[in-house]
Design a protein around this motif. Structure first.
Motif, mmCIF file in Angstrom:
data_model
loop_
_atom_site.group_PDB
_atom_site.id
_atom_site.type_symbol
_atom_site.label_atom_id
_atom_site.label_comp_id
_atom_site.label_asym_id
_atom_site.label_seq_id
_atom_site.Cartn_x
_atom_site.Cartn_y
_atom_site.Cartn_z
ATOM 1 N N ALA A 103 0.781 -1.240 -0.024
ATOM 2 C CA ALA A 103 0.058 -0.072 0.073
ATOM 3 C C ALA A 103 1.010 1.327 0.025
ATOM 4 C CB ALA A 103 -0.809 -0.016 1.160
ATOM 5 N N GLY A 104 1.852 1.261 0.611
ATOM 6 C CA GLY A 104 2.785 2.419 0.860
ATOM 7 C C GLY A 104 3.383 2.769 -0.414
ATOM 8 N N ILE A 105 3.804 1.635 -1.103
ATOM 9 C CA ILE A 105 4.294 1.766 -2.417
ATOM 10 C C ILE A 105 3.682 2.496 -3.363
ATOM 11 C CG2 ILE A 105 5.182 0.339 -4.558
ATOM 12 C CD1 ILE A 105 6.569 -1.488 -2.492
ATOM 13 N N ILE A 106 2.357 1.765 -3.438
ATOM 14 C CA ILE A 106 1.185 2.512 -4.371
ATOM 15 C C ILE A 106 0.891 4.053 -4.150
ATOM 16 C CG2 ILE A 106 -1.321 2.204 -5.057
ATOM 17 C CD1 ILE A 106 -1.207 -0.944 -4.606
ATOM 18 N N ALA A 107 0.799 4.339 -2.863
ATOM 19 C CA ALA A 107 0.460 5.603 -2.479
ATOM 20 C C ALA A 107 1.446 6.487 -3.012
ATOM 21 C CB ALA A 107 0.396 5.567 -0.948
ATOM 22 N N ALA A 108 2.777 5.881 -2.925
ATOM 23 C CA ALA A 108 3.990 6.960 -3.498
ATOM 24 C C ALA A 108 3.990 7.092 -4.831
ATOM 25 C CB ALA A 108 5.396 6.269 -3.004
ATOM 26 N N ARG A 109 3.130 6.412 -5.909
ATOM 27 C CA ARG A 109 3.233 6.539 -7.033
ATOM 28 C C ARG A 109 2.057 7.539 -7.644
ATOM 29 N NH1 ARG A 109 8.191 5.034 -7.218
ATOM 30 N NH2 ARG A 109 8.632 2.961 -6.543
ATOM 31 N N ASN A 110 2.379 7.990 -8.963
ATOM 32 C CA ASN A 110 1.563 9.049 -9.396
ATOM 33 C C ASN A 110 0.368 8.505 -10.324
ATOM 34 O OD1 ASN A 110 3.109 11.161 -8.686
ATOM 35 N ND2 ASN A 110 4.409 11.183 -10.340
ATOM 36 N N ARG A 111 0.522 7.248 -10.990
ATOM 37 C CA ARG A 111 -0.301 6.696 -11.736
ATOM 38 C C ARG A 111 -1.629 5.719 -10.980
ATOM 39 N NH1 ARG A 111 0.786 4.422 -17.424
ATOM 40 N NH2 ARG A 111 -1.189 5.931 -17.716
ATOM 41 N N PHE A 112 -0.947 5.395 -9.585
ATOM 42 C CA PHE A 112 -2.203 4.608 -8.942
ATOM 43 C C PHE A 112 -2.222 5.294 -7.817
ATOM 44 C CE2 PHE A 112 -0.844 1.251 -11.769
ATOM 45 C CZ PHE A 112 -1.635 0.544 -11.998
ATOM 46 N N ARG A 113 -3.326 5.190 -7.150
ATOM 47 C CA ARG A 113 -3.855 5.606 -5.643
ATOM 48 C C ARG A 113 -4.439 4.684 -5.024
ATOM 49 N NH1 ARG A 113 -7.313 7.817 -9.378
ATOM 50 N NH2 ARG A 113 -9.615 7.634 -8.692
ATOM 51 N N LEU A 114 -4.365 4.830 -3.618
ATOM 52 C CA LEU A 114 -5.075 3.869 -2.940
ATOM 53 C C LEU A 114 -6.556 4.209 -2.821
ATOM 54 C CD1 LEU A 114 -2.919 3.522 0.401
ATOM 55 C CD2 LEU A 114 -3.236 1.724 -1.490
ATOM 56 N N ALA A 115 -7.475 3.132 -3.071
ATOM 57 C CA ALA A 115 -8.684 3.305 -2.922
ATOM 58 C C ALA A 115 -9.204 3.961 -1.482
ATOM 59 C CB ALA A 115 -9.489 2.145 -3.378
ATOM 60 N N TRP A 116 -8.600 3.199 -0.561
ATOM 61 C CA TRP A 116 -8.886 3.639 0.819
ATOM 62 C C TRP A 116 -7.512 2.856 1.491
ATOM 63 C CZ3 TRP A 116 -12.749 1.126 -1.900
ATOM 64 C CH2 TRP A 116 -12.716 -0.103 -1.770
ATOM 65 N N GLN A 117 -7.556 3.238 2.798
ATOM 66 C CA GLN A 117 -6.440 2.831 3.637
ATOM 67 C C GLN A 117 -6.663 1.326 3.982
ATOM 68 O OE1 GLN A 117 -3.751 4.575 3.775
ATOM 69 N NE2 GLN A 117 -2.555 2.700 4.632
ATOM 70 N N PRO A 118 -5.934 0.363 3.487
ATOM 71 C CA PRO A 118 -6.093 -1.034 4.040
ATOM 72 C C PRO A 118 -5.812 -1.337 5.656
ATOM 73 C CG PRO A 118 -4.044 -0.864 3.104
ATOM 74 C CD PRO A 118 -4.607 0.492 2.914
ATOM 75 N N GLN A 119 -6.656 -2.135 6.511
ATOM 76 C CA GLN A 119 -6.366 -2.484 7.621
ATOM 77 C C GLN A 119 -5.821 -3.990 7.915
ATOM 78 O OE1 GLN A 119 -10.636 -0.974 8.938
ATOM 79 N NE2 GLN A 119 -9.343 -0.832 10.706
#
Length: 350
Positions: A269-285
């Motif tokens: 999730a941290g890797i995805i959040a740091a990229r421009n082309r993808f975003r987290l839909a919501w924060q995973p638990q």
């Protein structure tokens, strides 16, 4: 980059080794051996109560048979609109629970609250005979959105269900991941908050094939053995299910495996959040990560060898996905490696 599903992972070596270790000699069949009873006692020790343990072969069977144990004529089970029992079990709960109807309760990120449940129950009760009668409430923990119900919400939902004279069922396919995510005990997340029946899953978390229906209220479990037998879910060589759970629980392995999966999910999730082309839909638990990106980026990620699932956005979250975008789900497991996460990082950077 193995993020398709935690069902894709094999069995943890300790569990596989224990199956071989317990293979020799002769053991009483159908779950009645001293060894089977010892493992059942381990469940009671972990849950801090005299819980009834009923093995089944799959999570779908656990849900369907657990709900069938409390079936009523014209029965209705209330669950989230995205619940696994409602959208992913091919009508098994309805089939085994004698025509039970599954009615949805909406809520964000896979969860509903006590107020929404109260409203849903009221609508059915106001409908009288024609509407049927509520027979159970079911929550998924973790949810299909990878989120967790907090303990107070579980307790509030249980209070509403019990106030209307019906039990609370928990689909615990990822029970261990939820316990780790909340930092609580199994007892605190189940019967101490009013849960009556748990579909306890081990298969997604390192077991070969180990699921169980746990019944905390004896009034709801008196027919479980007959229901399992009729459905073909009493294993004659039950020692091999017990052998899995024996190793699974030994020295807290089950929580270690879930913790690893959750940590790998958090790293992804941290890797995805740091990229421009993808975003987290919501924060995973837990160990499931949902991301949104352009359709061409999703295709490119797959072409680079990443294994994931294309995901239909949940009803309450459809607004998160644009016209030319897609949602994907990545699931970490006990077997996810640092190399998997590193390769994902490289693939998303390109």
């Amino acid at each position: 980059m193995h993020f398709a599903s935690d069902n894709w992972a094999g069995a943890h070596p300790a569990i596989a080794d224990n199956l071989a270790r317990r293979n020799g000699g002769f053991v009483k069949a159908n779950g009645g051996s001293d060894f089977d009873l010892q493992v059942e006692q381990t469940f009671r020790d972990i849950f801090e109560t005299d819980v009834a343990v009923h093995y089944v072969g799959t999570g779908t069977a656990a849900n369907a048979l657990g709900l069938s144990a409390v079936a009523r004529p014209g029965g209705v089970v209330l669950c989230h609109s995205e619940a696994h029992i409602r959208v992913d079990e091919c009508g098994a709960p309805e089939f085994f629970a004698a025509g039970t109807r599954l009615e949805s309760v909406d809520g964000e990120l896979g969860r509903f609250d006590a107020a929404s449940l109260e409203t849903a129950i009221g609508l059915i009760e106001d409908g009288g005979l024609n509407a049927g009668q509520v027979q159970a409430v079911s929550v998924s923990q973790l949810t299909e959105a990878g989120t967790a119900y907090d303990l107070d919400t579980i307790g509030a939902i249980a209070d509403v269900a019990h106030g209307h004279g019906v039990p609370l069922h928990m689909d615990g396919a990822r029970f261990a991941n939820a316990v780790v995510a909340l930092g609580c005990t199994p007892a605190e997340m189940s019967w101490k908050r009013g849960v009556d029946i748990v579909s306890f899953g081990g298969t997604k978390n390192g077991c070969w094939c180990a699921e169980a229906v746990l019944v905390f209220n004896p009034d709801h479990g008196r027919q479980m053995d007959y229901l399992r037998k009729r459905a073909g879910h009493i294993a004659s060589k039950a020692r091999f299910v017990s052998a899995q759970f024996e190793a699974y629980f030994a020295d807290g392995l089950w929580l270690d495996l879930a913790s690893h999966a959750n940590q790998m999910g958090a790293r992804a999730a941290g890797i995805i959040a740091a990229r421009n082309r993808f975003r987290l839909a919501w924060q995973p638990q837990g160990n499931e990560v949902f991301a949104v990106g352009p359709k061409e980026a999703v295709d490119a990620l797959a072409e680079k060898g990443a294994q994931f699932s294309h995901w239909q956005p949940p009803r309450a979250e459809r607004h998160l996905v644009g016209e030319d975008e897609a949602m994907i789900r990545l699931v970490a497991s006990f077997a996810t490696t640092d190399a998997d996460v590193a390769a994902l990082d490289v693939a998303l950077a390109g």
